[in-house]
Design a protein around this motif. Structure first.
Motif, PDB file in Angstrom:
ATOM      1  N   THR A 163       0.857  -1.188   0.000  1.00  0.00           N
ATOM      2  CA  THR A 163       0.000   0.000   0.000  1.00  0.00           C
ATOM      3  C   THR A 163       0.889   1.233   0.000  1.00  0.00           C
ATOM      4  OG1 THR A 163      -1.774  -1.118   1.208  1.00  0.00           O
ATOM      5  CG2 THR A 163      -1.772   1.286   1.247  1.00  0.00           C
ATOM      6  N   VAL A 164       0.739   2.071  -1.012  1.00  0.00           N
ATOM      7  CA  VAL A 164       1.623   3.221  -1.180  1.00  0.00           C
ATOM      8  C   VAL A 164       0.797   4.504  -1.234  1.00  0.00           C
ATOM      9  CG1 VAL A 164       1.623   2.802  -3.681  1.00  0.00           C
ATOM     10  CG2 VAL A 164       3.363   4.289  -2.680  1.00  0.00           C
ATOM     11  N   LEU A 223       1.443   3.446 -10.779  1.00  0.00           N
ATOM     12  CA  LEU A 223       1.672   2.394  -9.788  1.00  0.00           C
ATOM     13  C   LEU A 223       0.499   1.418  -9.738  1.00  0.00           C
ATOM     14  CD1 LEU A 223       3.250   4.537  -6.927  1.00  0.00           C
ATOM     15  CD2 LEU A 223       4.405   2.795  -8.299  1.00  0.00           C
ATOM     16  N   GLU A 224      -0.699   1.924  -9.890  1.00  0.00           N
ATOM     17  CA  GLU A 224      -1.861   1.030  -9.914  1.00  0.00           C
ATOM     18  C   GLU A 224      -1.799   0.089 -11.107  1.00  0.00           C
ATOM     19  OE1 GLU A 224      -5.207   3.685  -9.742  1.00  0.00           O
ATOM     20  OE2 GLU A 224      -5.516   3.274  -7.599  1.00  0.00           O
ATOM     21  N   PHE A 282       0.164  -2.132  -7.679  1.00  0.00           N
ATOM     22  CA  PHE A 282       0.267  -1.619  -6.319  1.00  0.00           C
ATOM     23  C   PHE A 282      -1.091  -1.086  -5.849  1.00  0.00           C
ATOM     24  CE2 PHE A 282       4.593  -1.457  -7.879  1.00  0.00           C
ATOM     25  CZ  PHE A 282       5.354  -1.838  -6.784  1.00  0.00           C
ATOM     26  N   THR A 283      -1.294  -1.117  -4.533  1.00  0.00           N
ATOM     27  CA  THR A 283      -2.501  -0.552  -3.933  1.00  0.00           C
ATOM     28  C   THR A 283      -2.211   0.883  -3.507  1.00  0.00           C
ATOM     29  OG1 THR A 283      -3.217  -2.710  -3.114  1.00  0.00           O
ATOM     30  CG2 THR A 283      -4.195  -0.766  -2.082  1.00  0.00           C
ATOM     31  N   VAL A 284      -2.909   1.829  -4.098  1.00  0.00           N
ATOM     32  CA  VAL A 284      -2.687   3.244  -3.785  1.00  0.00           C
ATOM     33  C   VAL A 284      -3.601   3.640  -2.633  1.00  0.00           C
ATOM     34  CG1 VAL A 284      -2.856   5.610  -4.634  1.00  0.00           C
ATOM     35  CG2 VAL A 284      -1.943   3.807  -6.112  1.00  0.00           C
ATOM     36  N   GLN A 309       8.918  -3.625   1.122  1.00  0.00           N
ATOM     37  CA  GLN A 309       7.972  -2.897   0.274  1.00  0.00           C
ATOM     38  C   GLN A 309       8.640  -1.659  -0.330  1.00  0.00           C
ATOM     39  OE1 GLN A 309       7.424  -4.176   3.205  1.00  0.00           O
ATOM     40  NE2 GLN A 309       5.490  -5.300   3.215  1.00  0.00           N
ATOM     41  N   ALA A 310       9.421  -0.945   0.494  1.00  0.00           N
ATOM     42  CA  ALA A 310      10.127   0.235  -0.009  1.00  0.00           C
ATOM     43  C   ALA A 310      11.175  -0.161  -1.054  1.00  0.00           C
ATOM     44  CB  ALA A 310      10.782   0.974   1.153  1.00  0.00           C
TER      45      ALA A 310
END
Length: 235
Positions: A107-108, A127-128, A132-134, A160-161
């Motif tokens: 989750t970003v 990113l989506e 990735f989950t925004v 994750q980072a």
């Protein structure tokens, strides 16, 4: 011839509602004068109805506010912003190596540190597309200028980072003390695009950091993502 006895005068029977020629006001007289025609409410009934009316107005107001808030949230007029890290970043760069993780588990929060309109929204859309989950999309001020991106996480979000740094070339990692595994990506004016999916290095590796004494990638103290950035453009 015997005398007839004198007859005593017969006194008239006194009227019980008269006194020395004046009429005494009775309960029946009062009821006649002040008859209850049904139009006068008793005080306690009036106050009870007044309280019920006030409560009803408050409930209607709260319900209306909730409906308006839900509509604004659905239209995108209101966006939730990312939480500000609660402490200064650490000086040491976390050790590795770290393995890339599935983007769907990351989750970003995407934040815009520039005056470029829509930068965070476009970055979030990219990113989506990568899975990735925004979380939040917003703005955030930083000390450094002319930078690509700052990737921020807590100790539980190292992997994750690292996964995000692999697809954002030139990004710098900064650690804070958040306990969840969410990651903030603060985009700068040098950000252009993500690394193409076919060119992403899948091997384990370490985070790219700069020490606070030499790096100006440290988020500005007290800065919070307050003004949401424009959403991603329509396809």
């Amino acid at each position: 011839m015997a005398k007839k006895p004198k007859q005593k005068p017969v006194r008239s029977k006194k009227n019980p509602i008269e006194w020395h020629g004046h009429r005494i006001v009775t309960e029946n007289d009062l009821d006649t004068v002040f008859a209850d025609d049904g139009n006068v409410e008793r005080p306690h009934i009036y106050m009870r109805r007044l309280r019920h009316g006030v409560v009803l107005v408050l409930l209607v107001g709260l319900l209306t506010a909730a409906v308006l808030f839900a509509l604004a949230l659905a239209r995108g007029d209101i966006q939730l912003t990312a939480n500000e890290p609660s402490s200064e970043p650490t000086a040491a760069c976390p050790g590795g190596p770290f393995d890339p993780v599935d983007p769907a588990t990351v989750t970003v929060n995407v934040l815009n540190s520039t005056s470029i309109e829509g930068l965070a929204g476009n970055g979030a859309a990219a990113l989506e597309e990568r899975g990735f989950t925004v979380g939040a999309i917003g703005n955030r001020s930083v000390v450094r200028s002319n930078m690509t991106a700052i990737v921020i996480s807590g100790p539980t979000g190292y992997a994750q980072a690292f996964t995000l740094q692999r697809i954002i070339p030139g990004s710098v990692y900064v650690e804070d003390d958040r306990t969840e595994a969410t990651v903030d990506v603060v985009l700068g004016s040098e950000y252009e695009a993500l690394v193409p999916a076919e060119e992403v290095n899948p091997e384990p590796g370490g985070l790219v950091c700069e020490l606070p004494s030499t790096a100006s990638a440290t988020p500005e103290a007290g800065a919070t993502p307050t003004t949401p950035a424009p959403p991603p453009p329509s396809p």
